[in-house]
Design an enzyme around this catalytic site. Structure first.
Site, PDB file in Angstrom:
ATOM      1  N   HIS A  52       0.838  -1.203   0.000  1.00  0.00           N
ATOM      2  CA  HIS A  52       0.000   0.000   0.000  1.00  0.00           C
ATOM      3  C   HIS A  52       0.874   1.254   0.000  1.00  0.00           C
ATOM      4  O   HIS A  52       0.598   2.222  -0.699  1.00  0.00           O
ATOM      5  CB  HIS A  52      -0.881   0.030   1.248  1.00  0.00           C
ATOM      6  CG  HIS A  52      -1.847  -1.111   1.380  1.00  0.00           C
ATOM      7  ND1 HIS A  52      -1.722  -2.087   2.329  1.00  0.00           N
ATOM      8  CD2 HIS A  52      -2.958  -1.424   0.668  1.00  0.00           C
ATOM      9  CE1 HIS A  52      -2.717  -2.944   2.225  1.00  0.00           C
ATOM     10  NE2 HIS A  52      -3.482  -2.581   1.214  1.00  0.00           N
ATOM     11  N   GLN A  60      -8.315  -7.899 -10.598  1.00  0.00           N
ATOM     12  CA  GLN A  60      -9.005  -6.682 -10.152  1.00  0.00           C
ATOM     13  C   GLN A  60      -8.558  -5.472 -10.971  1.00  0.00           C
ATOM     14  O   GLN A  60      -9.383  -4.643 -11.361  1.00  0.00           O
ATOM     15  CB  GLN A  60      -8.709  -6.453  -8.670  1.00  0.00           C
ATOM     16  CG  GLN A  60      -9.198  -5.126  -8.137  1.00  0.00           C
ATOM     17  CD  GLN A  60      -9.003  -5.015  -6.641  1.00  0.00           C
ATOM     18  OE1 GLN A  60      -9.810  -5.525  -5.877  1.00  0.00           O
ATOM     19  NE2 GLN A  60      -7.940  -4.363  -6.213  1.00  0.00           N
TER      20      GLN A  60
END
Ligand code: AMP
Length: 291
Positions: A37, A153
């Site tokens: 992240h 995704q």
């Protein structure tokens, strides 16, 4: 850094900036932030004037019996990381704010969402697409950053943004790994010490597939077998899929021409791990040099 929990307050903040011509970068996450992240946040920070990170464990992308209830939630640590990385707004709505009583609209993904993760987790990508569409409508970003770690995704979100004219540029950033190759994931916290030792076998299997391609194997089925041989020799690992696919459609590739994505998912006990590698094939020497 501002922490915003209300949907209208988030949109008001973004609209204010957009009126001044300030570009907004956006990194959507489910929290339990790690170096993967952080790499997205750093890319976005460098590329954009203003930066919003969202923390939302989205119930609609979890199936019955999946880990929604026990998904790691560590708001304070996540807020500290975002503050340190210079995030402007941490958007952390509640499930009730995102899905108030009476909510009944959703986005349905086509064939690309039915394969692989979509086959093992029916409805998962419809949930992802619905929440991403909502988040884009609320945050109004110019650019949104996603990880290659979740390859399927990333393909679906790019399709979604294009098909529904969402007006957001999607940027896909490389997978960040542990020193032994294991792709970083919030779910790695679930692994026992013994499972953690075995977990890099998924990446090793994908690498065996890449090696096969680089050595000249062009039949997708052969590449898949090379990956399976490595992963299946590890006891305690169940393979959900290991496949050699077209990077756009995610259909299995009978024969590799220019590039392939190697997709893998395994189970270690109750923990599911996914990973992938994109492999580009060098032009055939005869083609490159001419006859
Ligand atoms: P998540 O919190 O798991 O929903 O992930 C939020 C974003 O971070 C998604 O775009 C993921 O693809 C991305 N991401 C997760 N793990 C990694 C990683 N190891 N490297 C790069 N990006 C990642």
């Amino acid at each position: 850094m501002r922490i915003i929990r209300s949907v209208p307050a988030m949109t008001a903040w973004s609209l204010g900036l957009r009126r001044e011509g300030i570009g907004i970068g956006f990194v959507p996450t489910m929290g339990a932030l790690h170096e993967g992240h952080r790499s997205l946040i750093r890319k976005a920070r460098l590329a954009c004037d203003a930066l919003v990170v969202s923390l939302f464990v989205n119930p609609s992308q979890f199936g019955p019996g999946e880990d929604y209830a026990r998904y790691p939630r560590m708001f304070e640590d996540d807020a500290t990381l975002c503050r340190r990385e210079g995030v402007d707004v941490l958007f952390a709505p509640s499930a009730a704010a995102m899905y108030p009583a009476g909510f009944e609209t959703g986005v349905v993904i086509g064939a690309v969402g039915k394969r692989w993760e979509g086959a093992v987790r029916p409805g998962h990508f419809d949930g992802v697409a619905t929440v991403v569409t909502k988040l884009f409508s609320i945050v109004r970003p110019d650019r949104a950053f996603f990880g290659q770690k979740d390859f399927q995704q990333s393909v679906i979100v790019q399709r979604l943004a294009e098909d529904l004219n969402l007006g957001v540029k999607i940027l896909v950033c490389p997978t960040v790994r542990e020193a032994d190759g294991l792709a970083m994931s919030s779910r790695n916290q679930y692994l026992t010490r013994a499972q953690r030792q075995v977990a890099p076998v998924l990446h090793e299997g994908l690498q065996a597939g890449r090696t096969a391609i680089l050595r000249g194997i062009r039949f997708g089925a052969q590449v898949a077998r090379a990956m399976q041989r490595v992963v299946e020799q590890e006891p305690g690992v169940t393979v959900d899929y290991l496949a050699c696919c077209d990077p756009q459609t995610l259909e299995p590739l009978p024969c590799i021409a220019k590039q392939a994505v190697l997709l893998g998912a395994i189970r270690l006990g109750r923990v599911r791990l996914i990973d992938n590698l994109l492999v580009k094939v060098k032009a055939d020497r005869r083609e490159k040099d001419g006859p």
